[in-house]
Design a protein around this motif. Structure first.
Motif, PDB file in Angstrom:
ATOM      1  N   ASP A 106       0.825  -1.204   0.000  1.00  0.00           N
ATOM      2  CA  ASP A 106       0.000   0.000   0.000  1.00  0.00           C
ATOM      3  C   ASP A 106       0.859   1.253   0.000  1.00  0.00           C
ATOM      4  OD1 ASP A 106       0.730   0.477   2.639  1.00  0.00           O
ATOM      5  OD2 ASP A 106      -1.088  -0.435   3.464  1.00  0.00           O
ATOM      6  N   MET A 122      -4.898   7.035   1.666  1.00  0.00           N
ATOM      7  CA  MET A 122      -4.234   5.783   1.284  1.00  0.00           C
ATOM      8  C   MET A 122      -4.697   5.367  -0.112  1.00  0.00           C
ATOM      9  SD  MET A 122      -4.543   3.705   4.874  1.00  0.00           S
ATOM     10  CE  MET A 122      -3.560   2.267   4.494  1.00  0.00           C
ATOM     11  N   ASN A 123      -3.890   4.540  -0.774  1.00  0.00           N
ATOM     12  CA  ASN A 123      -4.280   4.102  -2.125  1.00  0.00           C
ATOM     13  C   ASN A 123      -5.533   3.244  -2.061  1.00  0.00           C
ATOM     14  OD1 ASN A 123      -2.818   1.967  -0.869  1.00  0.00           O
ATOM     15  ND2 ASN A 123      -2.548   0.989  -2.835  1.00  0.00           N
ATOM     16  N   ASP A 124      -6.264   3.230  -3.162  1.00  0.00           N
ATOM     17  CA  ASP A 124      -7.458   2.390  -3.191  1.00  0.00           C
ATOM     18  C   ASP A 124      -7.040   0.943  -3.458  1.00  0.00           C
ATOM     19  OD1 ASP A 124      -6.819   2.517  -5.819  1.00  0.00           O
ATOM     20  OD2 ASP A 124      -8.377   3.942  -6.345  1.00  0.00           O
TER      21      ASP A 124
END
Lengths: 248, 334
Positions: A106, A122-124
């Motif tokens: 992540d 945060m990234n998906d």
């Protein structure tokens, strides 16, 4: 004060042992660590400090991917965001900054302001902006991570939206005779581009990078180029989360 | 008496006044014993993997499970995937009646009234019959307002609030029983001891496909005091003009109307932070940009795809968000 900070990442477990000012850094493969150093009895799960060769008088603080999945009877657990933020406070001495953390599975960006966490993102559900993508790309291209991190010339444009499909795109580029360095540079640039929506969410004068992938010089070069600001990797990028588990 | 399904919230009194049974297809999909299986069945029939799970569930409950006799398909005010879904229903021999909330009409009131007349014709009821029936449903809606107030005061959990408000779209297909269930909840909740929680959270966005997120959130030092869309589904407007209630209902209209409502509730309910739930592959994910820009309180966006427990990554985000809010509140920064 004797403290141990442990960052249980998806790829590696990073540990920092602190006895006063002395710091000792250790790293383990995550799967091996769970197999060898986590013990269970009927009620609880423990980190096997004895087997790790650590005195029992060390206070253990841990963070990592499985914070809500893990519960160790002999460790205090703190969130990853808090750990990485505190790690950056400790490593930089600054109290207002943007921290880009690129981990194995992540990526996250934290905005610190006046010594507290102002916001984070945060990234998906996509691995295309993480270390795992870089690692897979290296396997396909037959190069090491160190070699990848030096490649920043004439980046190929990678169009796949998915880290898995991108592997076949890499093979296609090789088959059509594109230079290896150009493809590898394209991998670095595509990770950087994937991070842009996260990074551009926040503004700060100082931008730091942590996580194992922050050692990738080419990636840092492309991120800096795309945002038009200098991104500075922390001194111990991979150990930032573990350092953040130590008292400030 | 027919079982009539619908794809998103529409005036439920049209079904009840005509003696028909309303069935919110979303509710029976997500409450199915194996909703994941319904998604698999839809995908086996060719619905794309990268298409919203609600659409796939809505397809399977009607086409595979044959849960309803006819369907009211909301072709304006919800997503455009519903258009293709309507075509699939028709191709599978299901009788479908369209219903369209007004979009950028010069006179939205007249447009909505016309849609209601069409709906009445399809269900063999007049507007007067509907208005009369609304006096009965209003009593239940009043009870739902008590449930919502008890949520703000800490007696009703975020999950209970979600469940009862979202179920009011079809009153679980049995108005009388639903009304009694609400009475039981209110009676039970009023006797509860309130646990003091530090942070006050509002949940916005389409109802989650992973309701376990509620208990997870409230296992932290926080209380959920607002469920935006579920509250809207319960039609909170008490406007004496029945049609106006569905003009004031925010869900089928532009995001700026929703933002206005959310901001009012943030103030009224003293909300510290917002958790915005978005469904994978839903157009409303794009509206997150405007929500973050305009709300003026910290917003965490979480994404769900298929039914089941929320994943570890989402838990990390929620955990960190609550921790951040706690810290900011302690420092007086909220």
């Amino acid at each position: 004060m004797k403290n141990i900070g442990i960052d249980l990442g998806s790829r590696y477990v990073k540990m920092v042992k602190a006895d006063g000012e002395n710091l000792e850094f250790m790293r383990y493969d995550t799967v091996s660590f769970y197999r060898q150093y986590i013990k269970r009895d009927k009620e609880s799960t423990y980190i096997d400090v004895e087997k790790l060769g650590i005195d029992k008088d060390y206070k253990i603080t841990a963070t990592g991917y499985g914070r809500n999945l893990m519960s160790f009877a002999n460790a205090e657990i703190i969130s990853e965001i808090k750990a990485h933020f505190r790690g950056a406070l400790r490593q930089t001495g600054d109290d207002s900054f943007v921290l880009i953390d690129i981990g194995g599975q992540d990526s996250k960006v934290i905005l610190g302001k006046d010594g507290y966490i102002e916001d984070f993102i945060m990234n998906d559900k996509c691995a295309a902006s993480t270390g795992r993508f870089a690692e897979n790309a290296c396997n396909v291209l037959g190069i090491t991570i160190d070699e990848l991190s030096q490649m920043d010339k004439d980046p190929s444009n990678l169009s796949s939206t998915c880290a898995v499909f991108c592997e076949s795109e890499l093979i296609g580029l090789m088959a059509s005779g594109v230079e290896l360095e150009s493809i590898a540079s394209g991998v670095n640039k595509s990770i950087a581009k994937r991070l842009m929506p996260l990074i551009k969410s926040f503004q700060a004068d100082k931008i730091y990078a942590s996580g194992g992938v922050a050692s990738n010089k080419s990636l840092i070069y492309y991120i800096s180029e795309l945002i038009g600001k200098n991104v500075v990797p922390l001194e111990n990028p991979q150990y930032n989360g573990a350092l953040g588990c130590l008292p400030l | 008496m027919k079982k009539i399904g619908f794809t998103t919230t529409i005036p439920v009194e049209f079904f009840l006044a005509g003696g028909n049974i309303p069935v919110d297809l979303n509710n029976i999909f997500v409450c199915n014993n194996n909703p994941g299986n319904l998604i698999d069945e839809a995908q086996d029939d060719g619905l794309p993997r990268n298409c919203c799970s609600w659409i796939k569930g809505l397809y399977s409950v009607a086409v595979k499970e044959k849960a309803v006799d006819e369907i009211i398909s909301v072709t304006n005010g919800d997503c455009s995937n519903t258009h293709a879904l309507t075509e699939l229903y028709t191709a599978n021999g299901i009788k479908v009646h369209p219903f369209a909330y007004p979009y950028e009409e010069k006179d939205p009131y007249s447009a909505l009234k016309q849609q209601m007349i069409f709906l009445g014709n399809a269900l063999n009821v007049t507007l007067d019959m509907v208005y009369d029936y609304s006096k009965i449903t209003d009593k239940v809606r009043d009870k739902l307002k008590i449930v919502d107030r008890l949520t703000v005061d800490g007696y009703v959990t975020g999950f209970e609030n979600h469940l009862y408000l979202v179920s009011s779209t079809d009153f679980n297909s049995d108005l009388e029983k639903f009304s009694k269930d609400v009475d039981v909840l209110i009676e039970k909740a009023e006797k509860r001891h309130i646990e003091e929680k530090y942070v006050r959270i509002g949940c916005i966005g389409v109802p989650t496909i992973n309701p376990s997120m509620y208990d997870f959130i409230e296992s932290k030092n926080c209380k959920i005091v607002f469920n935006e869309v579920q509250r809207q589904f319960s039609i909170p407007s008490t406007n004496p003009d029945y049609i106006m209630r569905y003009i004031e209902y925010t869900y089928p209209y532009g995001v700026m109307d929703r933002i206005k409502d959310i901001k009012e509730q943030i103030k009224l309910r003293k909300i510290d932070g917002i958790i915005h739930y978005v469904q994978s592959f839903c157009y409303r994910q794009i509206q997150d940009i405007l929500i973050k820009k305009h709300l003026g309180v910290p917003v965490l966006t979480i994404e769900g795809d298929t039914p089941g427990d929320i994943d570890g990554r989402t838990k990390i985000r929620i955990d960190s968000f609550i921790e951040m809010l706690e810290m900011k509140k302690k420092k007086g920064l909220l």
